[in-house]
Motif scaffolding. Structure first.
Motif, PDB file in Angstrom:
ATOM      1  N   ASN A 169       0.856  -1.300   0.072  1.00 19.62           N
ATOM      2  CA  ASN A 169      -0.027  -0.133  -0.072  1.00 19.62           C
ATOM      3  C   ASN A 169       1.118   1.203  -0.057  1.00 19.62           C
ATOM      4  OD1 ASN A 169      -2.586  -1.065  -0.277  1.00 19.62           O
ATOM      5  ND2 ASN A 169      -2.863  -1.306   2.020  1.00 19.62           N
ATOM      6  N   SER A 170       1.951   1.145   0.741  1.00 15.86           N
ATOM      7  CA  SER A 170       2.813   2.400   0.627  1.00 15.86           C
ATOM      8  C   SER A 170       3.251   2.676  -0.884  1.00 15.86           C
ATOM      9  CB  SER A 170       4.112   2.078   1.526  1.00 15.86           C
ATOM     10  OG  SER A 170       3.627   2.117   2.962  1.00 15.86           O
ATOM     11  N   ARG A 171       3.812   1.432  -1.564  1.00 17.71           N
ATOM     12  CA  ARG A 171       4.304   1.781  -2.948  1.00 17.71           C
ATOM     13  C   ARG A 171       2.983   2.299  -3.889  1.00 17.71           C
ATOM     14  NH1 ARG A 171       8.837  -1.693  -4.550  1.00 17.71           N
ATOM     15  NH2 ARG A 171       9.710  -2.368  -2.701  1.00 17.71           N
ATOM     16  N   LEU A 172       1.714   1.728  -3.576  1.00 18.90           N
ATOM     17  CA  LEU A 172       0.441   2.145  -4.438  1.00 18.90           C
ATOM     18  C   LEU A 172       0.170   3.451  -4.242  1.00 18.90           C
ATOM     19  CD1 LEU A 172      -1.735  -0.993  -3.873  1.00 18.90           C
ATOM     20  CD2 LEU A 172      -0.778  -0.214  -6.145  1.00 18.90           C
ATOM     21  N   ILE A 173       0.460   3.963  -2.966  1.00 23.81           N
ATOM     22  CA  ILE A 173      -0.047   5.336  -2.471  1.00 23.81           C
ATOM     23  C   ILE A 173       1.070   6.345  -3.308  1.00 23.81           C
ATOM     24  CG2 ILE A 173      -0.129   6.971  -0.785  1.00 23.81           C
ATOM     25  CD1 ILE A 173      -1.413   4.806   0.782  1.00 23.81           C
ATOM     26  N   ALA A 174       2.336   5.812  -3.139  1.00 19.88           N
ATOM     27  CA  ALA A 174       3.369   6.725  -3.762  1.00 19.88           C
ATOM     28  C   ALA A 174       3.255   6.850  -5.335  1.00 19.88           C
ATOM     29  CB  ALA A 174       4.962   6.110  -3.526  1.00 19.88           C
ATOM     30  N   THR A 244       2.434  -3.187  -9.539  1.00 24.49           N
ATOM     31  CA  THR A 244       3.218  -2.723  -8.424  1.00 24.49           C
ATOM     32  C   THR A 244       3.997  -3.698  -7.725  1.00 24.49           C
ATOM     33  OG1 THR A 244       1.534  -0.784  -7.946  1.00 24.49           O
ATOM     34  CG2 THR A 244       3.133  -1.175  -6.275  1.00 24.49           C
ATOM     35  N   LEU A 245       3.447  -4.961  -7.825  1.00 24.04           N
ATOM     36  CA  LEU A 245       4.172  -6.215  -7.077  1.00 24.04           C
ATOM     37  C   LEU A 245       5.238  -6.446  -7.847  1.00 24.04           C
ATOM     38  CD1 LEU A 245       1.137  -8.069  -5.771  1.00 24.04           C
ATOM     39  CD2 LEU A 245       2.939  -7.197  -4.265  1.00 24.04           C
ATOM     40  N   ARG A 246       5.076  -6.476  -9.359  1.00 21.19           N
ATOM     41  CA  ARG A 246       6.052  -6.963 -10.249  1.00 21.19           C
ATOM     42  C   ARG A 246       7.627  -6.826 -10.028  1.00 21.19           C
ATOM     43  NH1 ARG A 246       3.232  -6.069 -14.204  1.00 21.19           N
ATOM     44  NH2 ARG A 246       2.254  -8.047 -14.428  1.00 21.19           N
ATOM     45  N   PRO A 247       7.654  -5.692  -9.805  1.00 20.84           N
ATOM     46  CA  PRO A 247       9.395  -5.173  -9.854  1.00 20.84           C
ATOM     47  C   PRO A 247      10.067  -5.702  -8.607  1.00 20.84           C
ATOM     48  CG  PRO A 247       7.980  -3.264 -10.308  1.00 20.84           C
ATOM     49  CD  PRO A 247       7.084  -4.190  -9.962  1.00 20.84           C
ATOM     50  N   TYR A 248       9.234  -5.951  -7.453  1.00 22.40           N
ATOM     51  CA  TYR A 248       9.887  -6.743  -6.073  1.00 22.40           C
ATOM     52  C   TYR A 248       9.163  -7.992  -5.666  1.00 22.40           C
ATOM     53  CZ  TYR A 248       6.158  -4.938  -3.051  1.00 22.40           C
ATOM     54  OH  TYR A 248       4.993  -4.802  -2.353  1.00 22.40           O
ATOM     55  N   ARG A 249       8.393  -8.371  -6.427  1.00 27.22           N
ATOM     56  CA  ARG A 249       7.484  -9.570  -5.923  1.00 27.22           C
ATOM     57  C   ARG A 249       7.773 -10.899  -6.858  1.00 27.22           C
ATOM     58  NH1 ARG A 249       8.492 -11.284  -1.367  1.00 27.22           N
ATOM     59  NH2 ARG A 249       6.639 -12.892  -1.680  1.00 27.22           N
ATOM     60  N   ALA A 257       7.191 -15.912 -11.020  1.00 29.84           N
ATOM     61  CA  ALA A 257       5.730 -15.469 -10.932  1.00 29.84           C
ATOM     62  C   ALA A 257       5.847 -14.414  -9.674  1.00 29.84           C
ATOM     63  CB  ALA A 257       4.964 -16.788 -10.499  1.00 29.84           C
ATOM     64  N   ILE A 258       4.897 -13.639  -9.987  1.00 26.61           N
ATOM     65  CA  ILE A 258       4.397 -12.516  -8.951  1.00 26.61           C
ATOM     66  C   ILE A 258       3.785 -13.205  -7.802  1.00 26.61           C
ATOM     67  CG2 ILE A 258       3.186 -10.542  -8.297  1.00 26.61           C
ATOM     68  CD1 ILE A 258       3.172  -9.812 -11.190  1.00 26.61           C
ATOM     69  N   CYS A 259       4.358 -13.270  -6.519  1.00 24.84           N
ATOM     70  CA  CYS A 259       3.888 -14.092  -5.409  1.00 24.84           C
ATOM     71  C   CYS A 259       3.798 -13.113  -4.113  1.00 24.84           C
ATOM     72  CB  CYS A 259       5.226 -15.072  -4.991  1.00 24.84           C
ATOM     73  SG  CYS A 259       5.477 -16.235  -6.144  1.00 24.84           S
ATOM     74  N   PHE A 260       2.826 -13.459  -3.320  1.00 20.10           N
ATOM     75  CA  PHE A 260       2.440 -12.551  -2.261  1.00 20.10           C
ATOM     76  C   PHE A 260       1.642 -13.658  -1.240  1.00 20.10           C
ATOM     77  CE2 PHE A 260      -0.135  -9.739   0.391  1.00 20.10           C
ATOM     78  CZ  PHE A 260       0.475  -8.574   0.336  1.00 20.10           C
ATOM     79  N   GLY A 261       2.504 -13.831  -0.188  1.00 21.15           N
ATOM     80  CA  GLY A 261       1.892 -14.923   0.740  1.00 21.15           C
ATOM     81  C   GLY A 261       2.424 -16.285   0.495  1.00 21.15           C
ATOM     82  N   MET A 262       2.153 -17.117   1.480  1.00 29.67           N
ATOM     83  CA  MET A 262       2.863 -18.561   1.398  1.00 29.67           C
ATOM     84  C   MET A 262       1.628 -19.564   1.519  1.00 29.67           C
ATOM     85  SD  MET A 262       5.861 -19.092   0.832  1.00 29.67           S
ATOM     86  CE  MET A 262       6.544 -20.531   1.703  1.00 29.67           C
ATOM     87  N   ASN A 263       1.649 -20.426   0.821  1.00 27.00           N
ATOM     88  CA  ASN A 263       0.735 -21.750   0.839  1.00 27.00           C
ATOM     89  C   ASN A 263       1.330 -22.593   1.912  1.00 27.00           C
ATOM     90  OD1 ASN A 263      -1.070 -21.052  -1.175  1.00 27.00           O
ATOM     91  ND2 ASN A 263       0.418 -21.423  -2.467  1.00 27.00           N
ATOM     92  N   GLY A 264       0.417 -23.370   2.738  1.00 26.05           N
ATOM     93  CA  GLY A 264       0.875 -24.184   3.925  1.00 26.05           C
ATOM     94  C   GLY A 264       0.007 -25.343   3.803  1.00 26.05           C
ATOM     95  N   ILE A 265       0.522 -26.356   4.473  1.00 24.70           N
ATOM     96  CA  ILE A 265      -0.133 -27.750   4.761  1.00 24.70           C
ATOM     97  C   ILE A 265      -0.109 -27.760   5.982  1.00 24.70           C
ATOM     98  CG2 ILE A 265       0.684 -28.579   2.465  1.00 24.70           C
ATOM     99  CD1 ILE A 265       2.631 -30.465   3.861  1.00 24.70           C
ATOM    100  N   VAL A 266      -1.078 -28.576   6.631  1.00 23.11           N
ATOM    101  CA  VAL A 266      -1.296 -28.958   8.085  1.00 23.11           C
ATOM    102  C   VAL A 266      -0.352 -30.175   8.669  1.00 23.11           C
ATOM    103  CG1 VAL A 266      -3.076 -29.489   9.897  1.00 23.11           C
ATOM    104  CG2 VAL A 266      -3.656 -28.018   7.825  1.00 23.11           C
ATOM    105  N   HIS A 267       0.281 -29.819   9.631  1.00 20.64           N
ATOM    106  CA  HIS A 267       1.153 -30.822  10.160  1.00 20.64           C
ATOM    107  C   HIS A 267       0.583 -31.424  11.552  1.00 20.64           C
ATOM    108  CE1 HIS A 267       4.941 -33.492  10.400  1.00 20.64           C
ATOM    109  NE2 HIS A 267       5.105 -32.745  11.708  1.00 20.64           N
TER     110      HIS A 267
END
Length: 287
Positions: A169-174, A244-249, A257-267
């Motif tokens: 959001n900081s990057r979007l607002i900027a 906005t995500l593409r240059p740093y994510r 791929a553009i990534c945001f967050g992590m997928n997980g499994i239940v252990h």
């Protein structure tokens, strides 16, 4: 000793895949993720699953749950309640690369979806994940562990740090754009008191519940499609979030791929209750 400690500040379930989510203060952890998450999905007359990628105004379908019914609400149509206990009516469906049987939720739900989605030449069915079905996450990411999920994009849970959204959001607002809400990214668990994208580097995440310790394994960064660009208020897509995500994510380990967050499994911890305010300890992965 843990490498880092955060706190759960938000929990979300998405009863119907790609429709509006429900923010909850607590949720039971099951082997397939949070209870009632991605329990239902919408398919076309060919049995192919649908998302906002094809029909953006799916985001306005708002589910509500009681102990006995799922209620669908959307603009311009009367709400519809569907009993949770229906006779099993198997239907073959396709979700990404998986073909499996789901339980058709009946004619009233189909007519409601046709009336609301209103795509010429298309007819829709609401499907519930069958108790007889079994869907596995990709074994190459789980390191051979047979981890189950329902109608998610492939994994039981998605974890995001609040600071990751704050940075975006900081990057979007900027750049002169409006800030966006976490609903763009559809996580299950939001963690605070951690640096942005700490989740990228965690292998184990241990959540301290009232019943003991639940453990998730974070196994794959979450690649992003066009859905984060869809404004859930207007159902209109514009490219500023992914642009906005593409240059740093963009992450090399997910083929750029553009990534945001992590997928997980239940252990561990099936049957325990996750709740807002619980602490979550993470250990870094060095794979």
């Amino acid at each position: 000793m843990a490498d880092c400690t955060g706190i759960i500040t938000q929990l979300f379930i998405y009863p119907i895949k790609s429709c509006a989510g429900i923010e909850v203060t607590q949720a039971q952890l099951t082997a397939t993720g949070l209870s009632m998450d991605r329990e239902w999905l919408i398919v076309d007359q060919e049995g192919m699953f649908l998302t906002q990628r094809q029909i953006p105004h799916m985001v306005w379908i708002t589910p509500a749950l009681t102990s006995s019914a799922l209620t669908l609400s959307a603009p311009g149509v009367a709400p519809l309640s569907i009993p949770l206990e229906l006779p099993s009516t198997p239907k073959q469906i396709t979700v990404w690369r998986d073909t499996l049987l789901g339980d058709d939720q009946g004619e009233a739900a189909a007519q409601w979806l046709d009336a609301y989605l209103a795509v010429p030449g298309k007819h829709y069915r609401l499907i519930r994940f069958s108790k007889q079905a079994r869907r596995l996450s990709a074994l190459d990411w789980t390191k051979g562990v047979e981890a189950v999920n329902k109608f998610s994009d492939g994994f039981a849970v998605q974890v995001v740090t609040q600071s990751a959204l704050d940075e975006l959001n900081s990057r979007l607002i900027a750049q002169g754009h409006e800030a966006v809400s976490m609903s763009r990214f559809r996580p299950n668990i939001v963690l605070a008191q951690l640096e942005a994208h700490t989740e990228d580097h965690l292998g184990e995440l241990t959540i301290h519940t009232n019943q003991g310790s639940a453990q998730l394994h974070l196994v794959k960064p979450c690649p992003r499609c066009a859905i984060p660009d869809i404004n859930p208020e207007t159902a209109i897509s514009s490219p500023e979030v992914n642009d906005t995500l593409r240059p740093y994510r963009t992450l090399a380990r997910v083929d750029g791929a553009i990534c945001f967050g992590m997928n997980g499994i239940v252990h561990a911890g099936v049957g325990q209750t996750l709740a807002v305010g619980q602490s979550a300890e993470g250990n870094f992965s060095f794979d």
